[in-house]
Design an enzyme around this catalytic site. Structure first.
Site, PDB file in Angstrom:
ATOM      1  N   TYR A  90      -2.121  -0.215  10.600  1.00 46.79           N
ATOM      2  CA  TYR A  90      -2.238  -0.625   9.198  1.00 46.79           C
ATOM      3  C   TYR A  90      -0.956  -0.327   8.434  1.00 46.79           C
ATOM      4  O   TYR A  90      -0.413  -1.202   7.747  1.00 46.79           O
ATOM      5  CB  TYR A  90      -3.418   0.099   8.545  1.00 46.79           C
ATOM      6  CG  TYR A  90      -3.545  -0.195   7.072  1.00 46.79           C
ATOM      7  CD1 TYR A  90      -3.978  -1.438   6.625  1.00 46.79           C
ATOM      8  CD2 TYR A  90      -3.217   0.780   6.121  1.00 46.79           C
ATOM      9  CE1 TYR A  90      -4.083  -1.713   5.274  1.00 46.79           C
ATOM     10  CE2 TYR A  90      -3.328   0.518   4.773  1.00 46.79           C
ATOM     11  CZ  TYR A  90      -3.758  -0.728   4.345  1.00 46.79           C
ATOM     12  OH  TYR A  90      -3.852  -1.000   3.006  1.00 46.79           O
ATOM     13  N   SER A 146       0.862  -1.182   0.000  1.00 45.92           N
ATOM     14  CA  SER A 146       0.000   0.000   0.000  1.00 45.92           C
ATOM     15  C   SER A 146       0.888   1.218   0.000  1.00 45.92           C
ATOM     16  O   SER A 146       1.996   1.196   0.563  1.00 45.92           O
ATOM     17  CB  SER A 146      -0.900   0.024   1.248  1.00 45.92           C
ATOM     18  OG  SER A 146      -1.531   1.287   1.386  1.00 45.92           O
TER      19      SER A 146
END
Length: 265
Positions: free
Chosen positions: A164, A151
């Site tokens: 995250y 990501s």
């Protein structure tokens, strides 16, 4: 397991290959499965629990190539091994692994909990670790492909992404380590793809749930050079599939950022 576990004989640049796409009953994972199938690959659709089965069956139905669906919760100790075992039992081989399954949580540091830590670390980090360990026992020697979905948050996190972003940084580091360690042993390549904000149901839900996420996304879109919009799952899938091609055999240890230029690595 629902299966049509015979190898496809249709043409295509990935014809005869068997690809496992973790977390592929919707979103980016489903788009990756579709792209690989369009190139002739036999695709294994993975979902975590019975409530996701309908989505997995629909993805498989739409592929129009032989494939199977496998229920396996990759946040558990046994789930990753189950996914690989059922793949090999159905097809007798495993050529491509896409480590896509993941979960996101966003909250101020003061509000993040050990329960969130366990949920994200066990799936986003340990799940990738265990699934890759199980895969390399069977991956086709000399032509295997491993692609980790990271990501842009791994290097450019938004506010509230402590856990995250940390898990995605872990997977980015896995990619660097494995790209050096695994090819000499298994003849595979190991690469990563980092999506920017991508138009999925999960993103829409997050945007609707929190005003600060909506503001962050609006700002991100306005700063994206190519176009002021989120990415499409199919655009992420194209980059992933490219790394799985035979002609990509000299690409190893690469981190492809697919964000329209929002993040330039």
């Amino acid at each position: 397991m629902s299966s049509s576990g015979h190898l496809a004989e249709s043409g295509g640049s990935l014809s005869g290959k068997v690809a496992v796409v973790s977390g592929s009953s919707q979103g980016i994972g489903a788009a990756i499965a579709s792209e690989l199938a369009s190139r002739g690959a036999n695709v294994v659709i993975n979902y975590p629990s019975p409530s996701w089965k309908g989505g997995a069956e629909k993805v498989l139905h739409d592929l129009e190539v032989p494939g199977i669906i496998v229920e396996a919760d990759l946040s558990t100790i046994d789930g990753p091994k189950k996914l690989v075992t059922e793949t090999v039992e159905a097809f007798g081989r495993l050529d491509i692994l896409i480590n896509n399954a993941g979960v996101i949580a966003a909250a101020p540091l003061e509000e993040q909990t050990l329960e969130q830590w366990d949920a994200l670390v066990n799936l986003n980090g340990r799940g990738v670790f265990l699934l890759t360990k199980a895969t390399i026992e069977h991956i086709t020697r000399g032509s295997g492909r491993i692609v980790n979905i990271v990501s842009t948050s791994s290097k450019h996190p938004g506010i509230g992404q402590t856990i995250y972003a940390g898990t995605k940084g872990m997977v980015e580091s896995f990619t660097r380590c494995w790209a050096k360690e695994l090819p000499p042993k298994y003849g595979c390549t190991v690469n990563a793809v980092s999506p920017g904000p991508t138009s999925t149901a999960g993103l829409a839900e997050a945007r609707d749930a929190k005003k600060e996420i909506s503001s962050f996304l609006d700002s991100a879109y306005s700063q994206t050079p190519v176009s002021a919009r989120p990415g499409a799952p199919s655009e992420i899938a194209y980059a992933v599939a490219m790394l799985c091609e035979e002609k990509a055999r000299w690409i190893n240890g690469t981190h492809v950022v697919v964000s329209g230029g929002l993040v330039i690595d």
